[in-house]
Design an enzyme around this catalytic site. Structure first.
Site: not given
Length: 447
Positions: A101, A240, A242, A244
């Site tokens: 992440s 960010d 990833d 999400d």
């Protein structure tokens, strides 16, 4: 039972340090395959972000899953919420995301989604952990799982994101800057906004395996803020690593955090009669959001920190909107998990309908001064949260702040960090109390 590997958002840690090793990932892939095979035939899709260790862990998981007899489909670099969506669309038994992440490139982790596109239940995570420690028995050669690459995954997800706004939507009057954090959104996000008509400038879209989240993205808005001012754009959008999470900057380059974005979406849905029930935040949500929603008659409740807890609270209450200050925003009327691109589209749609700038729309919520200090600690040193001296210091701070403030200390579920949060009416007092508590934590348990 207490979990040994799974945290609040999958398994995460430093690459090369157990359990973030090729050996463990091989065994984990096998364990996942065996756990899902017990329910019948098993098909798993795997996506990843752009960090360099993703190649290594993708291969290890692929081998482990094949050894268990599971069929594997590889998606390559894709946002985490895309994996959730494609797991549902392909009717796969599970989706796996290789990502840490918002963490630096030297960390990595594994997230899982069920066939419904939601996080795995605790019972299944515990079963996977049990199998990880069991002897690895490879299926007969004729039963080994096959592996294939999916070529049209990006196109499917782009269309899915666009479907979260009416087909007649055109953002042609928006000039925006996108910061993709050199991460998983670097291909799909620019296409989504351009295909909806926006004039788009992109930064943070040259991943090299090492630069993910490095001075770009939602963890560092300075580059985005500067670019918005340079371009004269209406706003900037930062994802960010990833995809999400999403944060924004307004036309002046000022940060607009997840609480403010959640407020803008909630007010738009409330005005249009689309908000079912209320809004779910977390223990970290700014008090200003709660007060602003209360003023409009919109219920608000707090869940524990972590999108899985926000999701659980939403489902239990039958509500559809929730999120975190970090920019993890869940719109259950559109998706099954936090999705940065879809949340950003809802904000742009709300601004368009209201005829307001982002800077104007955020004014309806007045944030209370809040200071968050992260203190790294040595794992295995015990929990500072149970230290009597620290507990006494927290009680004293709360007494000084009175009813108009609050203190929260919590262990991060994704990294070895103690989060010290103080909120109140006076910014000077809030900063001073946070520093005192952070110093106390450092003296006790700093790494």
């Amino acid at each position: 039972m207490e979990k040994r590997y799974f945290g609040t958002d999958g398994i995460r840690g430093r690459v090369g340090t157990h359990p973030i090793t090729p050996e463990f990932m091989l065994k984990l892939g096998w364990a996942v395959g065996m756990a899902f095979k017990s329910q019948g035939q098993c098909r798993v899709i795997i996506g990843k972000d752009t960090r360099i260790s993703g190649y290594m862990f993708e291969s290890a998981l692929e081998a482990g899953l094949s050894a268990a007899g599971a069929e594997v489909q590889l998606l390559g670099p894709m946002p985490t919420p895309a994996i959730a969506y494609l797991t549902r669309t392909f009717q796969a038994d599970a989706g796996i995301v290789i990502s840490a992440s918002h963490n630096p490139f030297y960390d990595n982790g594994i997230k899982f989604f069920s066939v419904t596109g939601s996080k795995l239940p605790d019972s299944l995570e515990l079963e996977i952990e049990r199998l990880v420690d069991a002897p690895m028995e490879i299926v007969d050669s004729a039963q080994l799982g096959k592996v294939a690459r999916v070529e049209d995954a990006s196109g499917r997800y782009i269309e899915y994101c666009k479907s979260s706004v009416p087909t007649s939507t055109s953002f042609k009057d928006f000039r925006i800057v996108l910061d993709c954090a050199h991460g998983a959104t670097y291909k799909v996000a620019p296409n989504v906004f351009r295909e909806l008509g926006a004039r788009v400038t992109v930064i943070g879209a040259q991943p090299d395996g090492l630069n993910i989240n490095d001075s770009v993205g939602s963890t560092d808005l300075r580059a985005l803020s500067a670019k918005v001012r340079e371009e004269g754009a209406q706003l900037g959008i930062a994802f960010d690593g990833d995809g999400d999470r999403v944060l924004m900057v307004d036309e002046q380059g000022e940060e607009v955090d997840g609480d403010e974005l959640l407020y803008i979406i909630a007010m738009d849905m409330h005005r249009r009669g689309l908000l079912k029930g209320g809004v779910v935040g977390t223990l970290m949500t700014n008090l200003g959001l709660e007060l602003a929603l209360r003023e409009k008659g919109v219920p608000f409740v707090r869940a524990k920190v972590g999108d899985r807890y926000v999701m659980s609270e939403l489902r239990e209450r039958g509500w559809i909107l929730g999120g975190e200050s970090s920019g993890h925003i869940v719109c259950l009327n559109h998706t099954s998990t936090g999705d940065g691109i879809i949340a950003a589209l809802q904000v742009l749609r709300a601004l368009q309908l209201a005829g307001r700038t982002l800077g104007e729309a955020r004014q309806g919520m007045h944030k209370c001064p809040q200071t968050l200090i992260n203190v790294r600690y040595a794992r295995g040193a015990g929990s500072p949260l149970t230290d009597p001296g620290l507990q006494a210091a927290v009680a004293e701070a709360e007494e000084r702040l009175g009813e108009s403030g609050r203190v929260l200390l919590r262990l991060s579920g994704t990294e070895p960090v103690i989060r010290v949060m103080v909120e109140g009416q006076d910014v000077g007092q809030v900063n001073a109390e946070a520093e005192k508590l952070a110093d106390r934590v450092r003296a006790l348990f700093a790494a």
